[in-house]
Design an enzyme around this catalytic site. Sequence first.
Site: not given
Length: 500
Positions: A209-210, A212, A279
């Site tokens: 994600n952004r 991470e 997920d």
Amino acid sequence: MSFGDLSAVRQAVVAGFGARRLLVVGDLMLDRYLWGEVQRISPEAPVPVLRLRRETEVAGGAANVARNLAALGLSVELAGVTGQDAAGERLRQRLGEAGIGTSAVLSTSERGTSTKTRAIGNHQQMLRIDCEEDLPLPGLLEEALFASIRPQLAQRDGLLLSDYAKGVLSGNLCQRLIQAARACGCPVWVDPKGRDFSRYQGATLITPNRLELAQALGLGNDAPLPALLDGAERLRQSLGLTALVVTLGEHGMALINAQGQQPFPALAREVFDVSGAGDTAIAVLAAALAAGLAGADAVALANLGAGVVVGRLGTAQLDSADLLAALDDTSAVSPMAKILTLPALLERLQQWRAQGERIVFTNGCFDLLHAGHVSYLEQARRYGQRLIVGLNTDASVRALKGPQRPLMPEADRARVLAALAAVDAVVLFAEATPLELIRAIRPELLVKGADYRPEQVVGADEVQRYGGQLVLIPLLPERSSSALIAALESISQASLITDH
């Protein structure tokens, strides 16, 4: 949302993604939900009192990824670790009910099963309680887990690593799994965690994600998107990845591969709960890639699936019916996908009617679309769940209105109509009237403007004969294409006089 090959995407979803065989490895959890109502504040402290109505439990973490894959029609084997406790037993029971293989799920007395308990009051999450350990697995347990996974790799169409940073996917285990999978020709897709992505070296694709991605690149949390995406390409090359997909929350997703950067805007949906959205995204993406869909179509489908589950409370599961419904929701696909041939429209009608939706039909030339047209179509749509617009071809417009019309060619007129949220499908017809089109579609409601009398409406008798309804809609005053054309001609003539 635009798909390169919408037909292939639909076919893959309908076919359960070919029942591909995937292996999911990662941190397993049990997600518990306490559902209730809040009607007062506690006299003991300034906190709400939740009146408990029911409790539910679902598989979470990597187990939720596996649950989504199984619901989409894939054959799924799961690998990970649970504690030798009641939560672990209940998690295994949930996995068995979902048809997920657990031969590589090991149990240990050295750690408990990760459990997340969420309190939901009046459809809002109030509190989350985590009971978990995030220490690395003991060496012997990690070795036993790898030994239980390795023989299965050659029998699987893909390996999915779902890393929640709870200790199961150590750098050592990740590298051993990636190397063993690639040696078998098995692609590896990773939902990563942490700041050090070197553990995923050699994977096929990762989906940070952004936040991470920013952490992995050593950038601040408020780093601008262009800098993030440029850094993502450098990271892709350094890790030897085929592609990297970054999830951007309200901004959708972006695909970074050798061809460059491709954005996928988020769908406009009300967000109730983001639990499990990541997920779902990695599950749909892996399913689509395993089924052979093009990378961009796989990302677009994953983006669509994530948009569905954030509109639900709880760790949501997505199935093929949900994806098909989302694909058929024409507000979620590109406007061009609304422009259909009659055979394609009839196929879509079957799906809409199977969902109990009422079909509204209207027709016209729609040359120089104006506010009167928009108001008329918006009113028409309110009489049912789907609005189909029959559009005269250029030849039929010329036959009706003379050789100078239409001013806009049929492709442009169809494209503009398809861009309207009120319109669900546009179909061209070349005949003088839409009668044959109406007979093929058999709409529940036939709509025309109130400037028509009932006996003047083509197809009205036909529709009413089989139990349908004719609706005449009031028009906005002083709004017409003819008036616009006359005004343009007047301006043009005035300009010529001035020039001379």
